[in-house]
Design a protein around this motif. Structure first.
Motif, PDB file in Angstrom:
ATOM      1  N   GLU A 261       8.868  30.433  -1.904  1.00 36.91           N
ATOM      2  CA  GLU A 261       8.283  29.225  -2.469  1.00 36.91           C
ATOM      3  C   GLU A 261       7.037  29.552  -3.288  1.00 36.91           C
ATOM      4  OE1 GLU A 261       6.912  25.608  -0.006  1.00 36.91           O
ATOM      5  OE2 GLU A 261       9.059  25.927   0.376  1.00 36.91           O
ATOM      6  N   ALA A 262       6.205  30.391  -2.719  1.00 37.48           N
ATOM      7  CA  ALA A 262       4.952  30.728  -3.408  1.00 37.48           C
ATOM      8  C   ALA A 262       5.250  31.383  -4.756  1.00 37.48           C
ATOM      9  CB  ALA A 262       4.113  31.660  -2.535  1.00 37.48           C
ATOM     10  N   VAL A 263       6.179  32.332  -4.739  1.00 36.56           N
ATOM     11  CA  VAL A 263       6.504  33.038  -5.982  1.00 36.56           C
ATOM     12  C   VAL A 263       7.174  32.092  -6.972  1.00 36.56           C
ATOM     13  CG1 VAL A 263       7.860  34.878  -7.004  1.00 36.56           C
ATOM     14  CG2 VAL A 263       6.697  35.247  -4.832  1.00 36.56           C
ATOM     15  N   ALA A 264       8.127  31.293  -6.467  1.00 35.93           N
ATOM     16  CA  ALA A 264       8.887  30.401  -7.336  1.00 35.93           C
ATOM     17  C   ALA A 264       7.988  29.364  -7.986  1.00 35.93           C
ATOM     18  CB  ALA A 264       9.998  29.717  -6.551  1.00 35.93           C
ATOM     19  N   GLU A 265       7.069  28.797  -7.216  1.00 37.12           N
ATOM     20  CA  GLU A 265       6.217  27.741  -7.759  1.00 37.12           C
ATOM     21  C   GLU A 265       5.430  28.224  -8.956  1.00 37.12           C
ATOM     22  OE1 GLU A 265       3.873  25.911  -4.697  1.00 37.12           O
ATOM     23  OE2 GLU A 265       5.645  24.812  -4.018  1.00 37.12           O
ATOM     24  N   GLU A 266       4.924  29.431  -8.825  1.00 35.13           N
ATOM     25  CA  GLU A 266       4.137  29.986  -9.923  1.00 35.13           C
ATOM     26  C   GLU A 266       5.009  30.138 -11.174  1.00 35.13           C
ATOM     27  OE1 GLU A 266       1.611  33.974 -10.491  1.00 35.13           O
ATOM     28  OE2 GLU A 266       1.514  33.063  -8.498  1.00 35.13           O
ATOM     29  N   LEU A 267       6.213  30.684 -10.987  1.00 33.49           N
ATOM     30  CA  LEU A 267       7.143  30.856 -12.108  1.00 33.49           C
ATOM     31  C   LEU A 267       7.522  29.504 -12.704  1.00 33.49           C
ATOM     32  CD1 LEU A 267       9.650  33.500 -10.686  1.00 33.49           C
ATOM     33  CD2 LEU A 267       8.081  33.854 -12.580  1.00 33.49           C
ATOM     34  N   ASN A 268       7.849  28.552 -11.811  1.00 30.99           N
ATOM     35  CA  ASN A 268       8.328  27.239 -12.246  1.00 30.99           C
ATOM     36  C   ASN A 268       7.325  26.530 -13.147  1.00 30.99           C
ATOM     37  OD1 ASN A 268      10.389  27.817 -10.578  1.00 30.99           O
ATOM     38  ND2 ASN A 268      10.000  26.220  -9.068  1.00 30.99           N
ATOM     39  N   ASP A 269       6.089  26.465 -12.697  1.00 34.32           N
ATOM     40  CA  ASP A 269       5.067  25.737 -13.444  1.00 34.32           C
ATOM     41  C   ASP A 269       4.940  26.295 -14.857  1.00 34.32           C
ATOM     42  OD1 ASP A 269       4.713  24.296 -11.220  1.00 34.32           O
ATOM     43  OD2 ASP A 269       2.821  25.231 -10.597  1.00 34.32           O
ATOM     44  N   GLU A 270       4.927  27.619 -14.920  1.00 40.37           N
ATOM     45  CA  GLU A 270       4.776  28.285 -16.208  1.00 40.37           C
ATOM     46  C   GLU A 270       5.968  27.957 -17.130  1.00 40.37           C
ATOM     47  OE1 GLU A 270       2.302  29.665 -17.325  1.00 40.37           O
ATOM     48  OE2 GLU A 270       2.995  30.813 -19.056  1.00 40.37           O
ATOM     49  N   GLU A 271       7.175  27.997 -16.546  1.00 42.86           N
ATOM     50  CA  GLU A 271       8.377  27.722 -17.347  1.00 42.86           C
ATOM     51  C   GLU A 271       8.400  26.276 -17.849  1.00 42.86           C
ATOM     52  OE1 GLU A 271      11.324  30.913 -15.136  1.00 42.86           O
ATOM     53  OE2 GLU A 271      11.513  28.782 -14.719  1.00 42.86           O
ATOM     54  N   VAL A 272       8.050  25.351 -16.969  1.00 45.72           N
ATOM     55  CA  VAL A 272       8.057  23.944 -17.361  1.00 45.72           C
ATOM     56  C   VAL A 272       7.018  23.713 -18.460  1.00 45.72           C
ATOM     57  CG1 VAL A 272       7.547  21.590 -16.586  1.00 45.72           C
ATOM     58  CG2 VAL A 272       8.974  23.080 -15.174  1.00 45.72           C
ATOM     59  N   ARG A 273       5.873  24.363 -18.284  1.00 44.72           N
ATOM     60  CA  ARG A 273       4.823  24.217 -19.297  1.00 44.72           C
ATOM     61  C   ARG A 273       5.339  24.692 -20.665  1.00 44.72           C
ATOM     62  NH1 ARG A 273       1.327  26.941 -21.853  1.00 44.72           N
ATOM     63  NH2 ARG A 273       1.875  28.949 -20.924  1.00 44.72           N
ATOM     64  N   LYS A 274       5.985  25.869 -20.661  1.00 52.61           N
ATOM     65  CA  LYS A 274       6.494  26.435 -21.922  1.00 52.61           C
ATOM     66  C   LYS A 274       7.586  25.555 -22.525  1.00 52.61           C
ATOM     67  CE  LYS A 274       5.538  31.323 -21.482  1.00 52.61           C
ATOM     68  NZ  LYS A 274       6.075  32.486 -20.798  1.00 52.61           N
ATOM     69  N   ALA A 275       8.473  25.049 -21.668  1.00 55.10           N
ATOM     70  CA  ALA A 275       9.573  24.222 -22.163  1.00 55.10           C
ATOM     71  C   ALA A 275       9.033  22.954 -22.807  1.00 55.10           C
ATOM     72  CB  ALA A 275      10.534  23.890 -21.029  1.00 55.10           C
ATOM     73  N   LYS A 276       8.028  22.361 -22.141  1.00 54.93           N
ATOM     74  CA  LYS A 276       7.449  21.133 -22.699  1.00 54.93           C
ATOM     75  C   LYS A 276       6.810  21.413 -24.049  1.00 54.93           C
ATOM     76  CE  LYS A 276       6.789  18.336 -18.595  1.00 54.93           C
ATOM     77  NZ  LYS A 276       5.891  17.974 -17.495  1.00 54.93           N
ATOM     78  N   GLU A 277       6.175  22.567 -24.113  1.00 58.27           N
ATOM     79  CA  GLU A 277       5.553  22.975 -25.361  1.00 58.27           C
ATOM     80  C   GLU A 277       6.616  23.104 -26.453  1.00 58.27           C
ATOM     81  OE1 GLU A 277       2.084  25.769 -24.504  1.00 58.27           O
ATOM     82  OE2 GLU A 277       3.409  26.907 -25.833  1.00 58.27           O
ATOM     83  N   ALA A 278       7.724  23.782 -26.090  1.00 60.95           N
ATOM     84  CA  ALA A 278       8.796  24.028 -27.050  1.00 60.95           C
ATOM     85  C   ALA A 278       9.420  22.715 -27.529  1.00 60.95           C
ATOM     86  CB  ALA A 278       9.851  24.926 -26.431  1.00 60.95           C
ATOM     87  N   TRP A 279       9.465  21.729 -26.610  1.00 62.56           N
ATOM     88  CA  TRP A 279      10.074  20.451 -26.975  1.00 62.56           C
ATOM     89  C   TRP A 279       9.051  19.483 -27.576  1.00 62.56           C
ATOM     90  CZ3 TRP A 279      15.103  19.129 -27.363  1.00 62.56           C
ATOM     91  CH2 TRP A 279      16.010  20.045 -26.816  1.00 62.56           C
ATOM     92  N   GLY A 280       7.884  20.026 -27.844  1.00 57.74           N
ATOM     93  CA  GLY A 280       6.881  19.230 -28.536  1.00 57.74           C
ATOM     94  C   GLY A 280       6.445  17.990 -27.780  1.00 57.74           C
ATOM     95  N   GLN A 281       6.008  18.224 -26.539  1.00 54.80           N
ATOM     96  CA  GLN A 281       5.546  17.072 -25.777  1.00 54.80           C
ATOM     97  C   GLN A 281       4.268  16.510 -26.392  1.00 54.80           C
ATOM     98  OE1 GLN A 281       4.105  17.778 -21.812  1.00 54.80           O
ATOM     99  NE2 GLN A 281       4.860  15.818 -21.134  1.00 54.80           N
ATOM    100  N   GLN A 282       4.260  15.198 -26.544  1.00 56.92           N
ATOM    101  CA  GLN A 282       3.042  14.556 -27.031  1.00 56.92           C
ATOM    102  C   GLN A 282       2.567  13.585 -25.977  1.00 56.92           C
ATOM    103  OE1 GLN A 282       4.742  13.139 -30.587  1.00 56.92           O
ATOM    104  NE2 GLN A 282       4.186  14.952 -31.780  1.00 56.92           N
ATOM    105  N   GLY A 283       1.360  13.802 -25.518  1.00 56.55           N
ATOM    106  CA  GLY A 283       0.877  12.983 -24.420  1.00 56.55           C
ATOM    107  C   GLY A 283       1.793  13.189 -23.227  1.00 56.55           C
ATOM    108  N   SER A 284       2.223  12.099 -22.575  1.00 57.09           N
ATOM    109  CA  SER A 284       3.096  12.248 -21.429  1.00 57.09           C
ATOM    110  C   SER A 284       4.549  11.991 -21.818  1.00 57.09           C
ATOM    111  CB  SER A 284       2.658  11.288 -20.319  1.00 57.09           C
ATOM    112  OG  SER A 284       2.727   9.971 -20.826  1.00 57.09           O
ATOM    113  N   LYS A 285       4.788  11.750 -23.118  1.00 62.77           N
ATOM    114  CA  LYS A 285       6.141  11.414 -23.583  1.00 62.77           C
ATOM    115  C   LYS A 285       6.941  12.653 -23.960  1.00 62.77           C
ATOM    116  CE  LYS A 285       7.353   6.992 -24.065  1.00 62.77           C
ATOM    117  NZ  LYS A 285       8.152   6.802 -22.868  1.00 62.77           N
ATOM    118  N   LEU A 286       8.192  12.704 -23.541  1.00 61.89           N
ATOM    119  CA  LEU A 286       9.085  13.786 -23.956  1.00 61.89           C
ATOM    120  C   LEU A 286      10.246  13.163 -24.712  1.00 61.89           C
ATOM    121  CD1 LEU A 286       9.808  16.368 -21.118  1.00 61.89           C
ATOM    122  CD2 LEU A 286       8.998  16.825 -23.415  1.00 61.89           C
TER     123      LEU A 286
END
Ligand code: ZN
Length: 321
Positions: free
Chosen positions: A209-234
């Motif tokens: 869990e500890a390892v996965a959480e760290e990986l997960n957060d980073e991946e979600v952050r990158k994906a949101k970035e890639a999908w051009g999140q603006q504010g809280s809207k995707l």
């Protein structure tokens, strides 16, 4: 780094894979870096095999986003043979058929990639049927066998493949500490066996869990970035992609728990083997315990419930059995 970013903590393995993927590029002159038969062992080996396959099937060497990459990582690319085994063993007929399919020319990519998961379940005759194929795989075929350790495949296979091992993240190796490995030797009764099983599974889970959480957060952050999140809207496509991502993350975490438990069981088997060699204890009983450990590994590999499997194992490892 593309697809390999996901496993960038694999400091030894990633440079080897990157060099191989680069050499696999059709114009490359560094072709000695490329190998056509691999054995991936250790932690997260099956995911690593998919990432490597993506780097071979993608036109940009594994960008992680094109349709070649996406379908490869989902296991559905037309030039990928992904062999998962539910059965107890991989038999000679399965291998013959696979060898035939592996020899087909790739349809859209430069390679045909065969990933054989659970290669430790090859019967001896099936392994022998595979020898020629992995020795002379053809210029456009790449074999990636996966097994927990290189000792899990017969030596004739081992000598024909390039072995690449993947290590568990530091936070997870803590769980295979001496403390865990001592637990089974201190079990006195059934209640103690259940307690030991619960403790081992709990440690494996919290580590994953500890390892996965760290990986997960980073991946979600990158994906949101890639999908051009603006504010809280995707965008609609963005939320769908994130949902897919989260699904993959969940199964990765389950795999991490399994891989951690498997590592613990292998280490444990080595401890009993040492006991056998040193002549301590009743050798028949020790052999039976090693068998029980291997049996538990097999059951976990077939997706048995971790806690039940470990409980049954700890009961058969208790003192005086
Ligand atoms: Zn790509």
């Amino acid at each position: 780094m593309g697809v390999f970013e996901e496993i960038e903590d694999q400091k030894q393995a990633v440079p080897v894979l990157v060099a191989a993927a680069k050499a696999a590029g059709i114009d490359s002159s560094e072709s000695q870096e490329m190998t056509h038969a691999w054995l991936f062992t250790g932690f997260g080996r099956e995911r690593a095999a998919l990432l490597f396959a993506a780097s071979l099937l993608c036109r940009s060497g594994g960008c992680g986003t094109c349709s070649d990459c996406v379908t490869t990582l989902a296991g559905s690319h037309g030039d990928l043979e992904l062999v998962k085994t539910d059965g107890l063993s991989i038999k000679i007929d399965d291998v013959r058929e696979l060898v035939q399919r592996a020899s087909w020319s790739p349809s859209t990519s430069n390679y045909r990639v065969v990933i054989l998961e659970s290669a430790e379940r090859l019967t001896d005759s099936a392994a022998n049927a595979l020898l020629k194929a992995i020795e002379e795989p053809g210029l456009r075929t790449v074999w990636i066998l996966c097994a927990p350790s290189d000792a899990d495949v017969i030596v004739t296979i081992r000598s024909r493949v390039r072995v690449l091992s993947f290590v568990a993240p530091a936070a997870l190796t803590v769980t295979t500490s001496a403390e865990i490995l001592r637990l089974p030797f201190e079990i006195k009764d059934v209640a103690g066996a259940f307690a030991a099983a619960a403790k081992i599974v709990e440690l494996a889970k919290s580590g994953a869990e500890a390892v996965a959480e760290e990986l997960n957060d980073e991946e979600v952050r990158k994906a949101k970035e890639a999908w051009g999140q603006q504010g809280s809207k995707l965008t609609a496509g963005g939320s769908k992609a994130i949902k897919e991502l989260e699904k993959g993350q969940k199964s990765r975490q389950t795999r991490m728990v399994h891989d951690t438990l498997d590592t613990i069981l292998l280490d444990l088997a080595v401890k009993y083997r040492d006991q056998l060699v040193s002549g301590a204890g009743d050798s028949v009983a020790v052999l039976r315990k090693i068998d029980a450990i291997m049996d538990a590994r097999g059951r976990l590999a077939r997706n048995a419930a971790p806690l039940l499997t470990m409980e049954a194992l700890m009961v058969s490892l208790r003192a005086g059995v």
